[in-house]
Design a protein around this motif. Structure first.
Motif, PDB file in Angstrom:
ATOM      1  N   UNK A 176      61.489 -10.530  74.577  1.00  0.00           N
ATOM      2  CA  UNK A 176      61.402 -10.133  75.982  1.00  0.00           C
ATOM      3  C   UNK A 176      62.574 -10.754  76.733  1.00  0.00           C
ATOM      4  N   UNK A 177      63.179  -9.968  77.617  1.00  0.00           N
ATOM      5  CA  UNK A 177      64.305 -10.440  78.427  1.00  0.00           C
ATOM      6  C   UNK A 177      63.730 -10.984  79.718  1.00  0.00           C
ATOM      7  N   UNK A 178      63.896 -12.274  79.937  1.00  0.00           N
ATOM      8  CA  UNK A 178      63.253 -12.928  81.082  1.00  0.00           C
ATOM      9  C   UNK A 178      64.291 -13.349  82.110  1.00  0.00           C
ATOM     10  N   UNK A 179      64.220 -14.570  82.579  1.00  0.00           N
ATOM     11  CA  UNK A 179      65.005 -14.934  83.771  1.00  0.00           C
ATOM     12  C   UNK A 179      66.243 -15.765  83.483  1.00  0.00           C
ATOM     13  N   UNK A 180      66.496 -16.094  82.234  1.00  0.00           N
ATOM     14  CA  UNK A 180      67.589 -17.016  81.951  1.00  0.00           C
ATOM     15  C   UNK A 180      68.520 -16.489  80.872  1.00  0.00           C
ATOM     16  N   UNK A 181      69.794 -16.845  80.965  1.00  0.00           N
ATOM     17  CA  UNK A 181      70.719 -16.648  79.866  1.00  0.00           C
ATOM     18  C   UNK A 181      71.505 -15.363  79.895  1.00  0.00           C
ATOM     19  N   UNK A 182      71.896 -14.901  78.700  1.00  0.00           N
ATOM     20  CA  UNK A 182      72.813 -13.782  78.542  1.00  0.00           C
ATOM     21  C   UNK A 182      72.187 -12.687  77.686  1.00  0.00           C
ATOM     22  N   UNK A 183      72.418 -11.454  78.073  1.00  0.00           N
ATOM     23  CA  UNK A 183      71.939 -10.281  77.335  1.00  0.00           C
ATOM     24  C   UNK A 183      73.159  -9.480  76.908  1.00  0.00           C
ATOM     25  N   UNK A 184      73.399  -9.410  75.594  1.00  0.00           N
ATOM     26  CA  UNK A 184      74.556  -8.699  75.042  1.00  0.00           C
ATOM     27  C   UNK A 184      74.128  -7.307  74.584  1.00  0.00           C
ATOM     28  N   UNK A 185      74.884  -6.294  75.017  1.00  0.00           N
ATOM     29  CA  UNK A 185      74.604  -4.915  74.625  1.00  0.00           C
ATOM     30  C   UNK A 185      75.884  -4.284  74.090  1.00  0.00           C
ATOM     31  N   UNK A 186      75.870  -3.956  72.805  1.00  0.00           N
ATOM     32  CA  UNK A 186      76.978  -3.258  72.141  1.00  0.00           C
ATOM     33  C   UNK A 186      76.441  -1.885  71.755  1.00  0.00           C
ATOM     34  N   UNK A 187      77.015  -0.834  72.328  1.00  0.00           N
ATOM     35  CA  UNK A 187      76.428   0.493  72.157  1.00  0.00           C
ATOM     36  C   UNK A 187      77.513   1.558  72.255  1.00  0.00           C
ATOM     37  N   UNK A 188      77.139   2.778  71.926  1.00  0.00           N
ATOM     38  CA  UNK A 188      78.104   3.869  72.028  1.00  0.00           C
ATOM     39  C   UNK A 188      77.423   5.210  71.892  1.00  0.00           C
ATOM     40  N   UNK A 189      78.142   6.256  72.305  1.00  0.00           N
ATOM     41  CA  UNK A 189      77.606   7.609  72.250  1.00  0.00           C
ATOM     42  C   UNK A 189      78.566   8.576  71.594  1.00  0.00           C
ATOM     43  N   UNK A 190      77.988   9.624  71.029  1.00  0.00           N
ATOM     44  CA  UNK A 190      78.757  10.766  70.541  1.00  0.00           C
ATOM     45  C   UNK A 190      78.589  11.892  71.547  1.00  0.00           C
ATOM     46  N   UNK A 191      79.713  12.378  72.047  1.00  0.00           N
ATOM     47  CA  UNK A 191      79.715  13.449  73.030  1.00  0.00           C
ATOM     48  C   UNK A 191      80.555  14.610  72.502  1.00  0.00           C
ATOM     49  N   UNK A 192      80.272  15.794  73.025  1.00  0.00           N
ATOM     50  CA  UNK A 192      81.157  16.930  72.795  1.00  0.00           C
ATOM     51  C   UNK A 192      82.207  16.905  73.898  1.00  0.00           C
TER      52      UNK A 192
END
Length: 591
Positions: free
Chosen positions: A385-401
Motif C-alpha cells: 500500500x502506498x501511504x504517506x511517506x517516501x518515494x514511489x517509482x513508476x517505470x512504464x510505457x505504451x504501444x500506440x499507433x
C-alpha cells in the motif's frame, strides 16, 4: 509436480541419456527478449520470472546464473526449489561455461536445446568445452515433462501502410539487399521478430508487449520468402506482400528451406539473433557472413514520418501520465492505493488515449524498498500500500499507433529524507547531463554512459544496469544496435536514433530512484573539428521538483530542468481540461 520433483525428473532423464549437464536458456527460436508462453521454460522449471537467466543442472548441483538486477528477486523465487543462485560477475556473460569446464570430467556430455540458443553462444560453448574433451549434444528434456504446455500463439497479424511507416516493403528490401552486397552475401536469413516486423511493415500480437508475429524471412537473389502461418493475415495483406515481391510459406517449413539453399550460397546471418538449430540446417559448404542484421541498423534510424508519429505518441502518453499523477495526488490518503492498483490505474489512463494498442512492458510500480529493485514486478505477495511517506517509482510505457513509449518518474509521497532528496537530485543531474550533451559524430554509447554517471561517481555511487537502450517504432521497447552502457559496443550514435536515458540509484531495503526520458539523436552543426550531434528530448511528462536539492544543481542544469518542464506544460496544456492544466502548470513552475 513441484519444482523439486521436476528437477528430480530432469536428472533421471539426464542419467538415462548419459547427459552430465543440462542447460535451460531463456529463449525461443527467434532469440526474443520477451517470450511466448510456450517457451517460458525457466519459470516452468524453477519459478524464476526474470527476463535474464540460465539454468545449469548436473546430478550434484542446480544453479541459476543471473545478474544483480535479480538477486533479491531470486532469493524469494528459488526458495525450496532445489536451485541455487549463482551471481554473475559480468552481466550478460555465459560464466557457466567456465564452471562446466572446471567441474565436468573429460568425456562428459553437455546437453541443451539447439533451437533455444544463439549461434554465437553455442559455438563459444562448443569451442571451449571440446578443448577439455567435453561433448555437446542437442536434447530437449523440458518438452518431455511439460505436459500441460500451451501451444504456439496464433494471433492475427496485420500490415501498417506506407503512410504510417514512411517506406514501403520493397524499398526496405532494396536497402537490405544493398547492405548484403557490400558485405559480400547473396542470401540473408532473418530470425529476429522485430527485424522481420520492420522489414515487412508487419505487426502482430504473438508476444506480450511486443507487437510482433512469429515468422522467419529468407532473402535470396531472385526471391523474398516470409515464413508465417498464412491464416494470421488478411487476404488484402497477403496481396500487398505479393505485390511487393514477397511470397508466403508455412512457418514450419523454414528448416527445409535452409537445407535446400545452394551449396555455394553466401549467407548473411546475425549470430546473436539466430538460433544454433537453424544455423545447423545451412549447407555445410555455404559461406557464412556474420554481422548485425542490416535491418537492425536501418530500423534504428527513424525516418521523418516515424519521428512525427512518435511525437504524437508522446503527446498521448504525456496526457495519460499527467492525469495519473494528478489522480494519485488527489486520492492518496483518501482511498487505499497499492502498487498494483496504481499500475492498473495508469494503464487505464493510457487506454483512454486514441491509437493506444497496449503496454510496451510490464509496469514497474515500486514503493520505497520495492523501488530499489530495478526490474521489480508487483505480485499479490509483494503488493504494498502506498501511504504517506517516501518515494514511489513508476517505470512504464505504451504501444500506440504509431509509436512506443518508455518513461520512469519518481513521485515524492511525503516526509522524504535528505538522502532521498540527494539521490533524486543526483539521478536528475545524470539525466540532464546526458540530455544536453553535444558530442562529435562517431561517439559511442559507452562514452555517453560515463558522462551520465559522472554526477553519481562524484559521490561514490553507481548503478548496475545500462543507462539507455534503443526504442522501436511501434515495436520492441528494447532494440539495438545502439545503447548507452559501460559495455564497449562498437556502434556510433547517428541522427534518427531514439534512445532512453535512465540513470538510477538503488538502496536495497530502503528506496530506489530512476528518472527516464526518451531522446532523439539530431544534428547540432559542424566546425573545423567535424560534425556534431545532440539529443532532442521526446518524452513529455513533468519532472517533480518538490524534493530537488538545489545546492546540488549547477546553473545550467537548473536552466535545463526549468525549460524542460515549461516545454511539457506548453505542449500538453491544449490537450488537458482547465483543472488538469492548472494542476500541471503548478508542477511545472520554475525553481
Amino acid at each position: 509436480m513441484t519444482f523439486v520433483e521436476k528437477l528430480q525428473t530432469l536428472r533421471q532423464l539426464m542419467a538415462a541419456q548419459k547427459v552430465d549437464a543440462y542447460i535451460i536458456t531463456a529463449a525461443d527460436p527467434h532469440i526474443s527478449e520477451y517470450l511466448p508462453a510456450h517457451y517460458k521454460a525457466i519459470p516452468f522449471a524453477c519459478g524464476f520470472t526474470g527476463s535474464a537467466g540460465t539454468l545449469v543442472i548436473t546430478q550434484e548441483f542446480a544453479g541459476l546464473w543471473t545478474d544483480s538486477r535479480y538477486f533479491t528477486q531470486v532469493e524469494t523465487q528459488l526458495n525450496n526449489t532445489g536451485y541455487e543462485l549463482v551471481k554473475l560477475k559480468v552481466p550478460h556473460t555465459p560464466e557457466y561455461i567456465d564452471w562446466l569446464r572446471q567441474v565436468l570430467p573429460k568425456g562428459a556430455k553437455v546437453g541443451f536445446n539447439h533451437q533455444l540458443i544463439t549461434v554465437g553462444l553455442a559455438l563459444e560453448m562448443q569451442n571451449s568445452l571440446t578443448q577439455r574433451g567435453i561433448e555437446i549434444t542437442d536434447v530437449d528434456f523440458i518438452s518431455t515433462i511439460w505436459l500441460d504446455r500451451v501451444g504456439l500463439p496464433v494471433e492475427n497479424a496485420f500490415l501498417i501502410d506506407e503512410e504510417a511507416a514512411g517506406l514501403n516493403i520493397s524499398a526496405k528490401i532494396n536497402e537490405v539487399k544493398a547492405a548484403l552486397k557490400i558485405n559480400g552475401a547473396d542470401y540473408h536469413f532473418i530470425s529476429s521478430l522485430d527485424d522481420i516486423a520492420w522489414l515487412f511493415n508487419l505487426r502482430g500480437k504473438d508476444v506480450d508487449y511486443n507487437p510482433v508475429s512469429l515468422s522467419f524471412a529468407l532473402i535470396a537473389p531472385a526471391a523474398v520468402k516470409l515464413f508465417i502461418d498464412k491464416q494470421k493475415l488478411s487476404q488484402t495483406d497477403i496481396d500487398t506482400l505479393n505485390q511487393q515481391g514477397v511470397t508466403l510459406h508455412p512457418y514450419a517449413e523454414v528448416a527445409e528451406a535452409l537445407k535446400n539453399l545452394p551449396k555455394d550460397a553466401q549467407v548473411f546471418i546475425d549470430p546473436k539473433r539466430t538460433c544454433f538449430g537453424l544455423y545447423q540446417c545451412l549447407p555445410s559448404s555455404a559461406k557464412i557472413v556474420s554481422g548485425i542484421n542490416p535491418s537492425t541498423h536501418l530500423k534504428s534510424l527513424k525516418n521523418n514520418t516515424e519521428i512525427n508519429h512518435i511525437r504524437k505518441a508522446m503527446l498521448n502518453d504525456g496526457v495519460a501520465l499527467t492525469r495519473f499523477f494528478k489522480w494519485m495526488e488527489d486520492h492518496l490518503g483518501k482511498e487505499k492505493i497499492t502498487e498494483w492498483s496504481a499500475a492498473e490505474k495508469l494503464a487505464g489512463f493510457r487506454a483512454e488515449q486514441t491509437s493506444f494498442v497496449g503496454l510496451s512492458f510490464n509496469t514497474i510500480a515500486g514503493y520505497n524498498a520495492n523501488g530499489a529493485l530495478p526490474h521489480y514486478s508487483v505480485t499479490a505477495e509483494s503488493n504494498q500500500e502506498i501511504t504517506a511517506d517516501g518515494l514511489f517509482l513508476v517505470d512504464s510505457g505504451g504501444q500506440y499507433l504509431y509509436g512506443t513509449t518508455d518513461i520512469t518518474r519518481v513521485m515524492p509521497i511525503g516526509n522524504c529524507s535528505p538522502t532521498q532528496a540527494d539521490d533524486y537530485t543526483l539521478v536528475l543531474k545524470g539525466l540532464i547531463e546526458g540530455s544536453k550533451l553535444i558530442f562529435p559524430e562517431g561517439t559511442k554509447g559507452y562514452q555517453i554512459d560515463s558522462i551520465c554517471r559522472k554526477p553519481l561517481w562524484e559521490h561514490a555511487i553507481n548503478f548496475g544496469h545500462g543507462t539507455g537502450h534503443g526504442i522501436g517504432f511501434f515495436l520492441n521497447v528494447h532494440e539495438g544496435p545502439q545503447n548507452i552502457s559501460p559495455a564497449n559496443v562498437d556502434v556510433a550514435f547517428k541522427p534518427g536514433m531514439v534512445t532512453s536515458i535512465e540513470p538510477g540509484i538503488y538502496r536495497p531495503g530502503k528506496h530506489g530512484v530512476r528518472i527516464e526520458n526518451l531522446v532523439l539523436c539530431i544534428p547540432k552543426g559542424n566546425s573545423e573539428f567535424g560534425d556534431f550531434l545532440t539529443f532532442e528530448t521526446l518524452t513529455l511528462c513533468f519532472i517533480d521538483t518538490s524534493i530537488v536539492n538545489k545546492t546540488l544543481l549547477a546553473p545550467d542544469q537548473m536552466e535545463w530542468l526549468n525549460q524542460y518542464n515549461q516545454m511539457v506544460f506548453e505542449k500538453l496544456q491544449p490537450l488537458l481540461s482547465t483543472d488538469e492544466a492548472a494542476w500541471l502548470e503548478e508542477k511545472c513552475k520554475p525553481i
